[in-house]
Structure formats: C-alpha cells, structure tokens
Design an enzyme around this catalytic site. Structure first.
Site, PDB file in Angstrom:
ATOM      1  N   GLU A 116      32.754  68.861  50.626  1.00 24.03           N
ATOM      2  CA  GLU A 116      31.265  69.770  50.123  1.00 24.03           C
ATOM      3  C   GLU A 116      31.228  71.058  49.516  1.00 24.03           C
ATOM      4  O   GLU A 116      30.446  72.069  49.889  1.00 24.03           O
ATOM      5  CB  GLU A 116      30.926  69.952  51.869  1.00 24.03           C
ATOM      6  CG  GLU A 116      30.845  69.471  52.600  1.00 24.03           C
ATOM      7  CD  GLU A 116      29.555  68.244  52.710  1.00 24.03           C
ATOM      8  OE1 GLU A 116      28.901  68.621  51.489  1.00 24.03           O
ATOM      9  OE2 GLU A 116      29.346  67.255  52.951  1.00 24.03           O
ATOM     10  N   HIS A 139      29.921  76.112  57.341  1.00 21.84           N
ATOM     11  CA  HIS A 139      29.338  74.812  57.520  1.00 21.84           C
ATOM     12  C   HIS A 139      30.047  74.417  58.424  1.00 21.84           C
ATOM     13  O   HIS A 139      31.344  74.246  58.918  1.00 21.84           O
ATOM     14  CB  HIS A 139      29.003  73.932  56.541  1.00 21.84           C
ATOM     15  CG  HIS A 139      29.124  72.677  57.156  1.00 21.84           C
ATOM     16  ND1 HIS A 139      27.675  72.204  57.546  1.00 21.84           N
ATOM     17  CD2 HIS A 139      29.363  71.506  57.072  1.00 21.84           C
ATOM     18  CE1 HIS A 139      27.773  70.299  58.224  1.00 21.84           C
ATOM     19  NE2 HIS A 139      28.879  70.152  57.487  1.00 21.84           N
ATOM     20  N   HIS A 141      29.415  71.734  62.618  1.00 22.88           N
ATOM     21  CA  HIS A 141      28.738  70.880  63.377  1.00 22.88           C
ATOM     22  C   HIS A 141      28.321  71.428  64.969  1.00 22.88           C
ATOM     23  O   HIS A 141      28.992  70.363  66.034  1.00 22.88           O
ATOM     24  CB  HIS A 141      29.368  69.429  63.760  1.00 22.88           C
ATOM     25  CG  HIS A 141      30.178  68.926  62.303  1.00 22.88           C
ATOM     26  ND1 HIS A 141      30.845  67.903  62.133  1.00 22.88           N
ATOM     27  CD2 HIS A 141      29.335  69.524  60.857  1.00 22.88           C
ATOM     28  CE1 HIS A 141      31.519  67.942  61.142  1.00 22.88           C
ATOM     29  NE2 HIS A 141      30.290  67.988  59.621  1.00 22.88           N
ATOM     30  N   GLU A 169      17.188  87.183  71.198  1.00 23.59           N
ATOM     31  CA  GLU A 169      17.705  88.321  70.183  1.00 23.59           C
ATOM     32  C   GLU A 169      17.744  87.127  68.879  1.00 23.59           C
ATOM     33  O   GLU A 169      17.583  88.161  67.829  1.00 23.59           O
ATOM     34  CB  GLU A 169      19.043  87.941  70.842  1.00 23.59           C
ATOM     35  CG  GLU A 169      19.783  88.610  71.567  1.00 23.59           C
ATOM     36  CD  GLU A 169      20.018  89.958  71.383  1.00 23.59           C
ATOM     37  OE1 GLU A 169      21.120  90.153  70.097  1.00 23.59           O
ATOM     38  OE2 GLU A 169      18.957  91.564  71.079  1.00 23.59           O
ATOM     39  N   HIS A 210      23.435  66.207  61.321  1.00 18.74           N
ATOM     40  CA  HIS A 210      24.719  66.114  61.347  1.00 18.74           C
ATOM     41  C   HIS A 210      25.008  67.588  61.113  1.00 18.74           C
ATOM     42  O   HIS A 210      26.481  67.781  62.022  1.00 18.74           O
ATOM     43  CB  HIS A 210      24.771  66.500  59.618  1.00 18.74           C
ATOM     44  CG  HIS A 210      25.674  66.141  59.097  1.00 18.74           C
ATOM     45  ND1 HIS A 210      26.249  65.902  57.398  1.00 18.74           N
ATOM     46  CD2 HIS A 210      27.060  67.407  58.769  1.00 18.74           C
ATOM     47  CE1 HIS A 210      27.221  66.429  57.560  1.00 18.74           C
ATOM     48  NE2 HIS A 210      28.133  67.499  58.127  1.00 18.74           N
TER      49      HIS A 210
END
Ligand code: 2HA
Ligand code: ZN
Length: 270
Positions: A116, A139, A141, A169, A210
C-alpha cells in the site's frame, strides 16, 4: 553512529504497531504504517550517503522528493516487528520525483515496503498540503468499522453523523468527519489516488469491506484517531439492531463544538 533501535521514532513505531496488533486491528500481515522523518531525526542513526538498495515505487510524488519514511514491510506481520524490527521495517528516502526509494536501513531479508506504499505516499502528499505538520499515515482493519461498512449507508455524511452520535468524544476527536471509499482493489495506484483525494477533506478514510486509513502529526495522535472511530463503530454494532431510545442531538453537538473549540464539518450538523 548511534544505535537506530534506540531512536525515539523507532521506539515509538515499534510500540505503536505492537499496540495495533494487540488491539486485533492487524491480523496476519494486515495493516501498514508510514512515518515521515526529517533529516535531523535520522542524523546520527544512519549514514544518508549509504544507499543499500534502490526500490522502484511505480508512481510519482514530486512533493515528497528527498523525504525520509520509516515504513512497514510487505507481507510482514505487525506481531513480529518488536522481535525483528530490521526485517519488518525499512527506512527509505524518495528520489527521482518519488519514482524510486533508496533503502537506508532495514528490510534485511531482501524485502520491500508495504504493497500500500502508493496510498501511503499519495496520502502524505495530500495531507501535507492541508497540514504541513502531518507525519503519519496508518492503515489497519478494525473489526467494528469494517462490520459497519456491511450494514450502514456508505454516504459520508450519514456515516460520520452515526459515529459522532455513538460517543460524545467522537465529534471532538474527528470534527472533520470520516470519508468513505466504496470497495476497491487494494495495493493499486488507483486506490492510492482515491484515498489521497479523500484525505484532503478528512483525516480518516474508510475502505469499505477492508479497513481504515488515518493521518496525523504523530503516531499517538493517529492511533488515537482510529481508536476513537473504532469505539464509535463498536457502540454502533452493539445497538444497531436494538430500538434507539436516546441519542446525542445536534444541539448537544453544537455545545461540544463550543466547549472544545472544534468546528464540525460544514453542513454535517443542522
Ligand atoms: O497487506 O492491509 O491492504 C496489508 C494490507 C493491505
Ligand atoms: Zn489492508
């Protein structure tokens, strides 16, 4: 030369990816993190003239010319970073308008940066135009955010408003909201360009079915941003199937804006 494994940025990176793994956000080789560093951060820890390898990137990013990045490796497990940082992480400098990355440290088994990398570098370039202090693209998951993309409208305003309503929050931590991409093939320049475009208006970008991308000025802040959105999604997944009796109203959101000195994304509150 000082031991790079004692450098504050390295210690923080190892702690952060370990914490991400421990949160269950990065199964197997899931997730990737890139931390932009200044020449002064790396000075004394590496010889900037000693290029170990040159790795083609497959994209161009002229605004990142000469920038240093500590980045996780492709196929590498966050679980293992703490035990073998020099195998699982690499320190690179972008050259030739971003077309090549000079490896200065790490990836000692012949590895390379995350698949990525285009999404990371394009997102860094985008965020730097909004905030010159941006240093991190992350990044991962997280299960509840992912789950939410199966059952919630993917409209960005609707998605953001639901998260804001799930804990007090949320609007304070991400008043800019959450942008959402439809399912796209990962690891490509196309998803990189789409992510970077979304990064211009928010620091969180959901990749439907994803995971999520976060951006921030340091690892702690970026981790906390994703952590807060994931908490909102967790509450949502706990209550989505139950009759909704109470919520946080827009009037209360406006009180939060005032109290915490934040401004909600234009047009997202009534
Ligand atoms: O390889 O998370 O998106 C790790 C990933 C790809
Ligand atoms: Zn992923």
């Amino acid at each position: 030369m000082k031991d790079i494994l004692t450098a504050p940025f390295m210690v923080e990176m190892i702690r952060t990816v370990t914490n991400m793994y421990n949160h269950g956000w990065d199964e197997r080789n899931g997730g990737n993190v890139s931390l932009m560093l200044d020449e002064k951060d790396v000075a004394g820890y590496i010889d900037p003239e000693n290029v170990l390898r040159v790795i083609p990137t497959g994209f161009s990013a002229p605004s990142l010319e000469g920038r240093y990045f500590l980045v996780t490796g492709t196929g590498k497990y966050f679980k293992n970073v703490q035990y073998a940082p020099d195998v699982n992480l690499g320190l690179v400098r972008l050259t030739d308008g971003g077309a090549n990355a000079q490896l200065l440290w790490g990836f000692t088994d012949g590895g390379r940066f995350t698949s990525e990398f285009p999404a990371h570098m394009m997102s860094h370039a985008a965020r730097l135009t909004v905030n010159p202090d941006n240093r991190v693209i992350m990044h991962c998951h997280p299960a509840n955010l992912l789950a939410m993309t199966y059952v919630h409208d993917l409209n960005e305003k609707a998605f953001t408003r639901t998260l804001w309503q799930m804990c007090t929050e949320c609007i304070v931590v991400f008043p800019d909201g959450v942008n959402v991409l439809p399912w796209m093939l990962c690891g490509t320049n196309e998803i990189g360009e789409a992510t970077a475009e979304k990064m211009l208006s928010a620091r969180l970008v959901v990749w439907s079915q994803h995971g999520i991308y976060g951006a921030g000025t340091d690892l702690d802040e970026t981790f906390g941003l994703i952590e807060t959105a994931e908490k909102g999604a967790e509450i949502y997944m706990k209550i989505a199937h139950l009759p909704l009796v109470n919520t946080i109203t827009d009037e209360q959101m406006h009180q939060l804006e005032k109290r915490f000195g934040v401004t909600a994304r234009e047009g997202y509150l009534s």
